[in-house]
Design a protein around this motif. Structure first.
Motif, mmCIF file in Angstrom:
data_model
loop_
_atom_site.group_PDB
_atom_site.id
_atom_site.type_symbol
_atom_site.label_atom_id
_atom_site.label_comp_id
_atom_site.label_asym_id
_atom_site.label_seq_id
_atom_site.Cartn_x
_atom_site.Cartn_y
_atom_site.Cartn_z
ATOM 1 N N GLY A 10 0.838 -1.190 0.000
ATOM 2 C CA GLY A 10 0.000 0.000 0.000
ATOM 3 C C GLY A 10 0.870 1.235 0.000
ATOM 4 N N ILE A 11 0.551 2.181 -0.849
ATOM 5 C CA ILE A 11 1.365 3.397 -0.974
ATOM 6 C C ILE A 11 0.582 4.593 -0.463
ATOM 7 C CG2 ILE A 11 2.608 4.931 -2.539
ATOM 8 C CD1 ILE A 11 3.067 2.599 -4.386
ATOM 9 N N ALA A 12 1.134 5.285 0.529
ATOM 10 C CA ALA A 12 0.548 6.509 1.072
ATOM 11 C C ALA A 12 1.277 7.699 0.464
ATOM 12 C CB ALA A 12 0.667 6.525 2.588
ATOM 13 N N GLY A 13 0.595 8.421 -0.400
ATOM 14 C CA GLY A 13 1.200 9.571 -1.068
ATOM 15 C C GLY A 13 1.572 9.242 -2.490
ATOM 16 N N LEU A 14 0.920 9.900 -3.458
ATOM 17 C CA LEU A 14 1.187 9.622 -4.873
ATOM 18 C C LEU A 14 1.675 10.882 -5.574
ATOM 19 C CD1 LEU A 14 -1.800 7.291 -5.874
ATOM 20 C CD2 LEU A 14 0.539 6.662 -5.239
ATOM 21 N N VAL A 45 -3.850 2.348 -2.194
ATOM 22 C CA VAL A 45 -3.166 3.638 -2.228
ATOM 23 C C VAL A 45 -3.977 4.648 -1.435
ATOM 24 C CG1 VAL A 45 -2.041 3.260 -4.460
ATOM 25 C CG2 VAL A 45 -4.298 4.352 -4.375
ATOM 26 N N SER A 46 -3.297 5.689 -1.010
ATOM 27 C CA SER A 46 -3.967 6.812 -0.373
ATOM 28 C C SER A 46 -3.416 8.093 -0.970
ATOM 29 C CB SER A 46 -3.738 6.796 1.143
ATOM 30 O OG SER A 46 -4.316 7.939 1.750
ATOM 31 N N ALA A 67 -4.531 7.834 5.033
ATOM 32 C CA ALA A 67 -3.429 6.868 4.914
ATOM 33 C C ALA A 67 -3.307 5.988 6.154
ATOM 34 C CB ALA A 67 -2.120 7.616 4.673
ATOM 35 N N SER A 68 -3.632 6.548 7.323
ATOM 36 C CA SER A 68 -3.516 5.749 8.540
ATOM 37 C C SER A 68 -4.566 4.644 8.585
ATOM 38 C CB SER A 68 -3.616 6.642 9.776
ATOM 39 O OG SER A 68 -4.893 7.240 9.881
ATOM 40 N N VAL A 69 -5.701 4.853 7.932
ATOM 41 C CA VAL A 69 -6.703 3.790 7.807
ATOM 42 C C VAL A 69 -6.221 2.742 6.811
ATOM 43 C CG1 VAL A 69 -9.082 3.250 7.136
ATOM 44 C CG2 VAL A 69 -8.585 5.336 8.452
ATOM 45 N N MET A 70 -5.618 3.184 5.718
ATOM 46 C CA MET A 70 -5.057 2.232 4.757
ATOM 47 C C MET A 70 -4.053 1.302 5.422
ATOM 48 S SD MET A 70 -2.656 2.891 1.398
ATOM 49 C CE MET A 70 -1.216 2.959 2.471
ATOM 50 N N ALA A 71 -3.285 1.837 6.367
ATOM 51 C CA ALA A 71 -2.253 1.036 7.039
ATOM 52 C C ALA A 71 -2.839 -0.119 7.836
ATOM 53 C CB ALA A 71 -1.410 1.929 7.946
ATOM 54 N N THR A 72 -4.138 -0.074 8.116
ATOM 55 C CA THR A 72 -4.784 -1.166 8.857
ATOM 56 C C THR A 72 -5.413 -2.200 7.929
ATOM 57 O OG1 THR A 72 -6.979 -0.111 9.016
ATOM 58 C CG2 THR A 72 -5.333 0.515 10.662
ATOM 59 N N ASP A 73 -5.348 -1.988 6.633
ATOM 60 C CA ASP A 73 -5.921 -2.919 5.646
ATOM 61 C C ASP A 73 -5.337 -4.312 5.873
ATOM 62 O OD1 ASP A 73 -6.384 -4.451 3.268
ATOM 63 O OD2 ASP A 73 -6.696 -2.605 2.134
ATOM 64 N N GLU A 95 2.824 4.305 12.610
ATOM 65 C CA GLU A 95 2.460 3.655 13.869
ATOM 66 C C GLU A 95 1.322 2.661 13.671
ATOM 67 O OE1 GLU A 95 3.764 7.200 17.003
ATOM 68 O OE2 GLU A 95 1.721 7.137 16.213
ATOM 69 N N ALA A 96 0.336 3.026 12.840
ATOM 70 C CA ALA A 96 -0.776 2.107 12.567
ATOM 71 C C ALA A 96 -0.291 0.869 11.827
ATOM 72 C CB ALA A 96 -1.852 2.824 11.753
ATOM 73 N N ALA A 97 0.644 1.060 10.908
ATOM 74 C CA ALA A 97 1.182 -0.085 10.172
ATOM 75 C C ALA A 97 1.840 -1.081 11.126
ATOM 76 C CB ALA A 97 2.178 0.394 9.119
ATOM 77 N N PHE A 98 2.658 -0.590 12.033
ATOM 78 C CA PHE A 98 3.323 -1.488 12.980
ATOM 79 C C PHE A 98 2.304 -2.161 13.910
ATOM 80 C CE2 PHE A 98 7.338 1.307 12.629
ATOM 81 C CZ PHE A 98 7.772 0.571 11.532
ATOM 82 N N ALA A 99 1.327 -1.388 14.353
ATOM 83 C CA ALA A 99 0.320 -1.947 15.263
ATOM 84 C C ALA A 99 -0.462 -3.082 14.609
ATOM 85 C CB ALA A 99 -0.636 -0.846 15.718
#
Length: 432
Positions: A10-14, A45-46, A67-73, A95-99
């Protein structure tokens, strides 16, 4: 043999870099699969604007406004954070990605400079990777070079040109004879400098990168607050001419060096020998020089920014994750990073260049020499072009090795002389 499952990204920022990553993954898909044994696919993507053409088909990916919601996908293996900024959405996304058990690849030097140690600990506690090759020097493999290629060395020093915008401006000033403000305006028109160029020209961008390099090079906690930072606004075409006459180029450098007092971290303009690797690196190029006890000096030069070089570094990190390679974030486990003991700038010992604007009258040079003498600063050379009795003239001097604190005291005395019309301009000399 069953094919390995694809690595889902997942890519945050395009923006510029995010678009470059998309194009590289699409263009080099077969090559990347051959090199890591599995496909790397973007599944989410976000970005703020869903209608913008990024040069690749994104109709099949999941879009997120946050993007922080995407990280929980749950259908992601890796989150690539390309939003930028030391806090806010970038930090929440990582932080969400690691969690939620996702690896992270980032190009965000500000985030790492301010929160690198804490994020490294969060990643390693979960058995996850925090990769950031793209955060320092774009396409140059500076992080892998230090952390992996030079792992058998105690690093004595790392220094380099870490900001292409400043290097472009200083190069153009030298080759065209124009002043700083004019060249900066052109750099903004060409896209080399932002509308607000402060982060670049005031040295903050380079300081973020230096703080990260220091952590890797010396196995210490990243401490941005300990970096001494100066920019290039005060550099004039006159300084560049005198530098040339003295056999130097002016560069904005980041320098991290182990000393008896601790580790010094400083970003400021320097005069370096014309024939040195740093002196020969012009334009938007970056250069990183590492000095190890077994390898001596290693020099890396290349493009430090832009879609292609930065995307190349992001994808290199993705390949490591796809291969299952894991390296402690800063070369040693986060819990074993030493606290940085900082050596302050006033303990720096070296040579100095000083330019003064003075009234051309008898006794001025003697007063300047007395100010230096009173602080135990020894003059090496003195330059004055022509005479203009009673009028303002530039004079330049260089010193032998002296301590920064003594030099600053001498400059304060010189600046207080009636015949000195402007604040003294000082540039440190580094004889790499």
């Amino acid at each position: 043999m069953k094919a390995a499952a694809p690595l889902k990204v997942g890519i945050a920022g395009l923006g510029t870099v995010g678009g470059g990553v998309l194009r590289l993954l699409e263009t080099q898909a077969e090559l990347l699969e051959a090199r890591c044994g599995r496909r790397i696919i973007v599944t989410a993507v976000s970005a703020r604007d869903r209608t913008k053409d990024r040069g690749t088909d994104l109709s099949a990916v999941r879009w997120y406004d946050d993007a922080s919601v995407m990280a929980t996908d749950p259908d992601l293996d890796v989150v690539v954070e390309l939003v930028g900024g030391s806090d806010g959405i970038a930090k929440r996304t990582v932080e969400a990605a690691f969690a939620h058990g996702r690896h992270v690849v980032t190009a965000n030097k500000a985030l790492l400079a301010h929160h690198g140690a804490a994020l490294a600990l969060a990643a390693e506690e979960k058995g996850l990777t925090l990769a950031y090759e793209a955060a320092v020097a774009g396409g140059i493999p500076a992080i892998k070079g230090l952390r992996e290629g030079l792992a058998g060395n105690n690093i004595r020093e790392v220094h380099g040109i870490l900001n292409g915008t400043c290097n472009y401006i200083l190069t153009e000033m030298r080759t065209t004879g124009r002043e700083f403000a004019e060249v900066l305006a052109d750099a903004q028109k060409l896209g080399y400098a932002e509308a607000d160029p402060s982060f670049d020209i005031d040295g903050i961008d380079a300081a973020h990168k230096l703080a990260v390099l220091t952590g890797v090079a010396f196995g210490v906690t990243v401490d941005f607050a300990a970096v001494h930072v100066e920019g290039i606004r005060h550099i004039s075409s006159l300084d560049i001419e005198y530098a040339q006459e003295l056999g130097y180029r002016i560069r904005l450098l980041g320098i991290a060096r182990r000393t008896d007092q601790g580790i010094e971290q400083r970003v400021h303009p320097c005069m370096v020998p014309i024939g040195s690797p740093i002196g020969a690196t012009d334009g938007v190029f970056n250069a990183v020089v590492a000095d190890g006890d077994f390898v001596d000096k290693v020099v890396l030069v290349g493009r430090g920014a832009g879609a292609g070089p930065t995307a190349s570094a992001v994808v290199a990190d993705l390949l490591d994750i796809a291969r299952g390679r894991s390296t402690p974030t800063f070369g040693v486990p986060a819990g074993r990073l030493a606290s940085l003991v900082a050596s302050p700038i006033d303990r720096r010992k070296g040579r100095y260049y000083v330019r003064l604007m003075v009234v051309d009258r008898p006794g001025v040079i003697a007063d300047i020499a007395a100010s230096l003498r009173d602080q135990n600063v020894s003059m090496e050379a003195f330059l004055q072009r022509g005479r203009a009795p009673g009028e303002a003239v530039p004079v330049v001097l260089t010193t032998h090795d002296t301590e920064e604190a003594a030099m600053q005291r001498a400059l304060a005395l010189i600046g207080g002389l009636d015949a000195v019309l402007e604040p003294p301009r000082m540039i440190r000399i580094e004889d790499f």
